[in-house]
Scaffold this motif. Structure first.
Motif, PDB file in Angstrom:
ATOM      1  N   ARG A   1      68.817  25.286  72.749  1.00  0.00           N
ATOM      2  CA  ARG A   1      68.372  24.037  73.363  1.00  0.00           C
ATOM      3  C   ARG A   1      69.859  23.174  72.793  1.00  0.00           C
ATOM      4  O   ARG A   1      69.927  22.070  73.529  1.00  0.00           O
ATOM      5  N   GLU A   2      70.385  23.238  71.716  1.00  0.00           N
ATOM      6  CA  GLU A   2      71.539  22.430  71.242  1.00  0.00           C
ATOM      7  C   GLU A   2      72.657  22.688  72.269  1.00  0.00           C
ATOM      8  O   GLU A   2      73.477  21.812  72.521  1.00  0.00           O
ATOM      9  N   LYS A   3      72.685  23.669  73.011  1.00  0.00           N
ATOM     10  CA  LYS A   3      73.914  24.316  73.894  1.00  0.00           C
ATOM     11  C   LYS A   3      73.648  23.753  75.272  1.00  0.00           C
ATOM     12  O   LYS A   3      74.212  24.015  76.118  1.00  0.00           O
ATOM     13  N   GLY A   4      72.288  23.196  75.349  1.00  0.00           N
ATOM     14  CA  GLY A   4      71.683  22.910  76.810  1.00  0.00           C
ATOM     15  C   GLY A   4      71.252  23.887  77.369  1.00  0.00           C
ATOM     16  O   GLY A   4      71.513  23.859  78.841  1.00  0.00           O
ATOM     17  N   ILE A   5      70.882  25.046  76.716  1.00  0.00           N
ATOM     18  CA  ILE A   5      70.513  26.325  77.599  1.00  0.00           C
ATOM     19  C   ILE A   5      69.071  26.520  77.304  1.00  0.00           C
ATOM     20  O   ILE A   5      68.336  26.074  76.200  1.00  0.00           O
ATOM     21  N   LYS A   6      68.277  26.582  78.530  1.00  0.00           N
ATOM     22  CA  LYS A   6      66.978  26.774  78.520  1.00  0.00           C
ATOM     23  C   LYS A   6      66.371  28.059  77.671  1.00  0.00           C
ATOM     24  O   LYS A   6      66.844  29.072  78.201  1.00  0.00           O
ATOM     25  N   PRO A   7      65.466  28.130  76.707  1.00  0.00           N
ATOM     26  CA  PRO A   7      65.307  29.335  75.963  1.00  0.00           C
ATOM     27  C   PRO A   7      64.827  30.435  76.951  1.00  0.00           C
ATOM     28  O   PRO A   7      63.758  29.837  77.693  1.00  0.00           O
ATOM     29  N   GLY A   8      65.050  31.299  76.782  1.00  0.00           N
ATOM     30  CA  GLY A   8      64.755  32.613  77.724  1.00  0.00           C
ATOM     31  C   GLY A   8      63.978  33.827  77.239  1.00  0.00           C
ATOM     32  O   GLY A   8      64.270  34.110  76.007  1.00  0.00           O
ATOM     33  N   GLY A   9      63.283  34.225  77.732  1.00  0.00           N
ATOM     34  CA  GLY A   9      62.237  35.361  77.085  1.00  0.00           C
ATOM     35  C   GLY A   9      63.171  36.597  76.754  1.00  0.00           C
ATOM     36  O   GLY A   9      62.633  37.168  75.584  1.00  0.00           O
ATOM     37  N   LEU A  10      63.816  37.163  77.388  1.00  0.00           N
ATOM     38  CA  LEU A  10      64.645  38.412  77.119  1.00  0.00           C
ATOM     39  C   LEU A  10      65.422  38.097  75.813  1.00  0.00           C
ATOM     40  O   LEU A  10      65.309  38.756  74.842  1.00  0.00           O
ATOM     41  N   GLU A  11      66.231  37.218  75.805  1.00  0.00           N
ATOM     42  CA  GLU A  11      66.939  36.916  74.508  1.00  0.00           C
ATOM     43  C   GLU A  11      66.250  36.574  73.293  1.00  0.00           C
ATOM     44  O   GLU A  11      66.613  37.167  72.192  1.00  0.00           O
ATOM     45  N   LEU A  12      65.331  35.914  73.534  1.00  0.00           N
ATOM     46  CA  LEU A  12      64.227  35.386  72.366  1.00  0.00           C
ATOM     47  C   LEU A  12      63.376  36.785  71.943  1.00  0.00           C
ATOM     48  O   LEU A  12      63.122  36.804  70.988  1.00  0.00           O
ATOM     49  N   SER A  13      63.177  37.667  72.700  1.00  0.00           N
ATOM     50  CA  SER A  13      62.283  38.567  72.455  1.00  0.00           C
ATOM     51  C   SER A  13      63.103  39.527  71.375  1.00  0.00           C
ATOM     52  O   SER A  13      62.497  40.315  70.851  1.00  0.00           O
ATOM     53  N   GLN A  14      64.438  39.653  71.418  1.00  0.00           N
ATOM     54  CA  GLN A  14      65.082  40.259  70.453  1.00  0.00           C
ATOM     55  C   GLN A  14      65.166  39.858  68.964  1.00  0.00           C
ATOM     56  O   GLN A  14      66.157  39.943  68.360  1.00  0.00           O
ATOM     57  N   THR A  15      64.499  38.675  68.952  1.00  0.00           N
ATOM     58  CA  THR A  15      64.227  38.303  67.460  1.00  0.00           C
ATOM     59  C   THR A  15      63.138  38.563  66.869  1.00  0.00           C
ATOM     60  O   THR A  15      62.887  37.965  65.776  1.00  0.00           O
ATOM     61  N   MET A  16      62.295  39.392  67.683  1.00  0.00           N
ATOM     62  CA  MET A  16      60.736  39.776  67.175  1.00  0.00           C
ATOM     63  C   MET A  16      60.757  41.138  66.501  1.00  0.00           C
ATOM     64  O   MET A  16      59.933  41.755  66.213  1.00  0.00           O
ATOM     65  N   LEU A  17      61.855  41.280  65.344  1.00  0.00           N
ATOM     66  CA  LEU A  17      61.751  42.303  64.655  1.00  0.00           C
ATOM     67  C   LEU A  17      60.825  42.442  63.652  1.00  0.00           C
ATOM     68  O   LEU A  17      60.361  43.645  63.330  1.00  0.00           O
ATOM     69  N   ASN A  18      60.428  41.243  63.114  1.00  0.00           N
ATOM     70  CA  ASN A  18      59.370  41.449  62.158  1.00  0.00           C
ATOM     71  C   ASN A  18      57.965  41.407  62.873  1.00  0.00           C
ATOM     72  O   ASN A  18      57.020  41.285  61.966  1.00  0.00           O
ATOM     73  N   TYR A  19      57.711  41.326  64.007  1.00  0.00           N
ATOM     74  CA  TYR A  19      56.338  41.453  64.683  1.00  0.00           C
ATOM     75  C   TYR A  19      55.773  42.790  64.571  1.00  0.00           C
ATOM     76  O   TYR A  19      54.513  42.856  64.500  1.00  0.00           O
ATOM     77  N   SER A  20      56.500  43.721  64.516  1.00  0.00           N
ATOM     78  CA  SER A  20      55.978  45.116  64.630  1.00  0.00           C
ATOM     79  C   SER A  20      56.570  46.053  63.390  1.00  0.00           C
ATOM     80  O   SER A  20      57.805  45.929  63.093  1.00  0.00           O
ATOM     81  N   GLY A  21      55.873  47.137  62.976  1.00  0.00           N
ATOM     82  CA  GLY A  21      56.183  47.943  61.877  1.00  0.00           C
ATOM     83  C   GLY A  21      57.225  49.095  62.639  1.00  0.00           C
ATOM     84  O   GLY A  21      57.792  49.778  61.958  1.00  0.00           O
ATOM     85  N   ILE A  22      57.256  49.092  63.747  1.00  0.00           N
ATOM     86  CA  ILE A  22      58.545  49.928  64.377  1.00  0.00           C
ATOM     87  C   ILE A  22      59.854  49.677  64.145  1.00  0.00           C
ATOM     88  O   ILE A  22      60.735  50.209  64.896  1.00  0.00           O
ATOM     89  N   GLY A  23      59.835  48.511  63.897  1.00  0.00           N
ATOM     90  CA  GLY A  23      61.501  47.866  63.803  1.00  0.00           C
ATOM     91  C   GLY A  23      62.125  47.539  64.906  1.00  0.00           C
ATOM     92  O   GLY A  23      61.539  47.016  66.256  1.00  0.00           O
ATOM     93  N   HIS A  24      63.409  48.087  65.176  1.00  0.00           N
ATOM     94  CA  HIS A  24      64.224  47.804  66.322  1.00  0.00           C
ATOM     95  C   HIS A  24      63.594  48.679  67.677  1.00  0.00           C
ATOM     96  O   HIS A  24      64.007  48.237  68.804  1.00  0.00           O
ATOM     97  N   ASP A  25      62.735  49.507  67.345  1.00  0.00           N
ATOM     98  CA  ASP A  25      62.312  50.177  68.833  1.00  0.00           C
ATOM     99  C   ASP A  25      61.395  49.237  69.198  1.00  0.00           C
ATOM    100  O   ASP A  25      61.482  49.228  70.568  1.00  0.00           O
ATOM    101  N   TYR A  26      60.900  48.299  68.763  1.00  0.00           N
ATOM    102  CA  TYR A  26      59.970  47.369  69.165  1.00  0.00           C
ATOM    103  C   TYR A  26      60.853  46.554  70.296  1.00  0.00           C
ATOM    104  O   TYR A  26      60.308  46.263  71.471  1.00  0.00           O
ATOM    105  N   LEU A  27      61.884  46.116  69.626  1.00  0.00           N
ATOM    106  CA  LEU A  27      63.007  45.172  70.563  1.00  0.00           C
ATOM    107  C   LEU A  27      63.352  45.876  71.722  1.00  0.00           C
ATOM    108  O   LEU A  27      63.316  45.421  72.853  1.00  0.00           O
ATOM    109  N   GLY A  28      63.293  47.292  71.751  1.00  0.00           N
ATOM    110  CA  GLY A  28      63.926  48.127  72.925  1.00  0.00           C
ATOM    111  C   GLY A  28      62.735  48.245  73.709  1.00  0.00           C
ATOM    112  O   GLY A  28      62.768  47.929  74.903  1.00  0.00           O
ATOM    113  N   ILE A  29      61.405  48.319  73.396  1.00  0.00           N
ATOM    114  CA  ILE A  29      60.214  48.243  74.232  1.00  0.00           C
ATOM    115  C   ILE A  29      60.110  47.050  74.949  1.00  0.00           C
ATOM    116  O   ILE A  29      59.950  47.066  76.194  1.00  0.00           O
TER     117      ILE A  29
END
Length: 249
Positions: free
Chosen positions: A197-225
């Motif tokens: 937002r500070e850079k004037g960029i609309k938040p996108g789902g693909l980029e932000l999905s890669q911050t979801m490391l703590n959402y699942s117990g399978i770790g980085h595999d979850y980000l790949g999925i």
């Protein structure tokens, strides 16, 4: 059995019977679709519409906070309804500093449709899991309150959690979005979105999905999925659809 315990059990039974009367899962017409492409399209549109509704509510609160805190805070009327609304938003999002606009802007913001749809698909088995069919639970939320939960199958011995039961799928999506916006476990998500937002960029789902490391117990595999689901199904088109709608208002 004493009266207090009997009353407690009776209350649980009443709540359970009330909960069982809720409509469960996606509309029944969804489960009758045989064609995979049509089934996916239905799922995407359905989740998108609910996500859009919640995002618009969030943006209304965001703009309200900006209108209150962008000016001189010394001029805030503490007796006005607007101040009461600010206090409610602060409590809802667990903002520590009442007058810090930045603190609100990090938390009171959208969850991009592409990311929400991808997580809904993964967490609910494309709307076909037991959790969503019996509890309207799209994102696998837990609770420790048995009056609003159901027993997980194969729960570990000694575990006390339940699967949270929601009245509607809309409630489940609302809880998911609030969870991401105020829980410390998703601080990377909140901060990355704020930086965009500070850079004037609309938040996108693909980029932000890669911050979801703590959402699942399978770790980085979850980000790949999540990345695979978003790219394979061209879900970023739903981000564009949402932002285009905002631009036409």
């Amino acid at each position: 059995m004493n009266k207090t315990k009997l009353l407690f059990i009776s209350t649980l039974v009443f709540l359970a019977s009330s909960i069982s009367s809720f409509a469960k899962g996606l509309p029944q017409e969804y489960y009758k679709i045989q064609n995979t492409k049509k089934s996916k399209a239905y799922f995407f549109d359905y989740i998108y519409k609910l996500n859009e509704q919640e995002n618009i509510k969030i943006l209304a609160d965001r703009e309200f906070v900006k209108s209150i805190l962008s000016g001189n805070i010394l001029h805030i009327d503490f007796q006005a309804p607007s101040f009461s609304r600010l206090l409610k938003i602060r409590k809802k999002y667990r903002v520590k500093n009442l007058y810090s606009l930045e603190s609100y802007l990090r938390k009171v913001d959208i969850v991009p449709p592409a990311m929400a749809i991808a997580q809904a698909a993964v967490e609910s088995g494309w709307g076909r899991s037991r959790f969503i069919k019996e509890a309207n639970n799209v994102f696998g939320h837990w609770t420790y309150n048995p009056s609003i939960g159901m027993m997980p199958e194969n729960r570990d011995e000694g575990a006390t959690h339940f699967i949270r039961i929601f009245k509607t799928i809309q409630d489940s999506i609302s809880a998911y979005m609030l969870n991401l916006n105020r829980n410390r476990a998703y601080k990377e998500f909140q901060n990355k979105r704020y930086e965009l937002r500070e850079k004037g960029i609309k938040p996108g789902g693909l980029e932000l999905s890669q911050t979801m490391l703590n959402y699942s117990g399978i770790g980085h595999d979850y980000l790949g999925i999540l990345k695979n689901v978003i790219e394979k199904n061209k879900l970023l088109e739903f981000d564009k659809k949402f932002y285009n709608k905002l631009n036409t208002k």
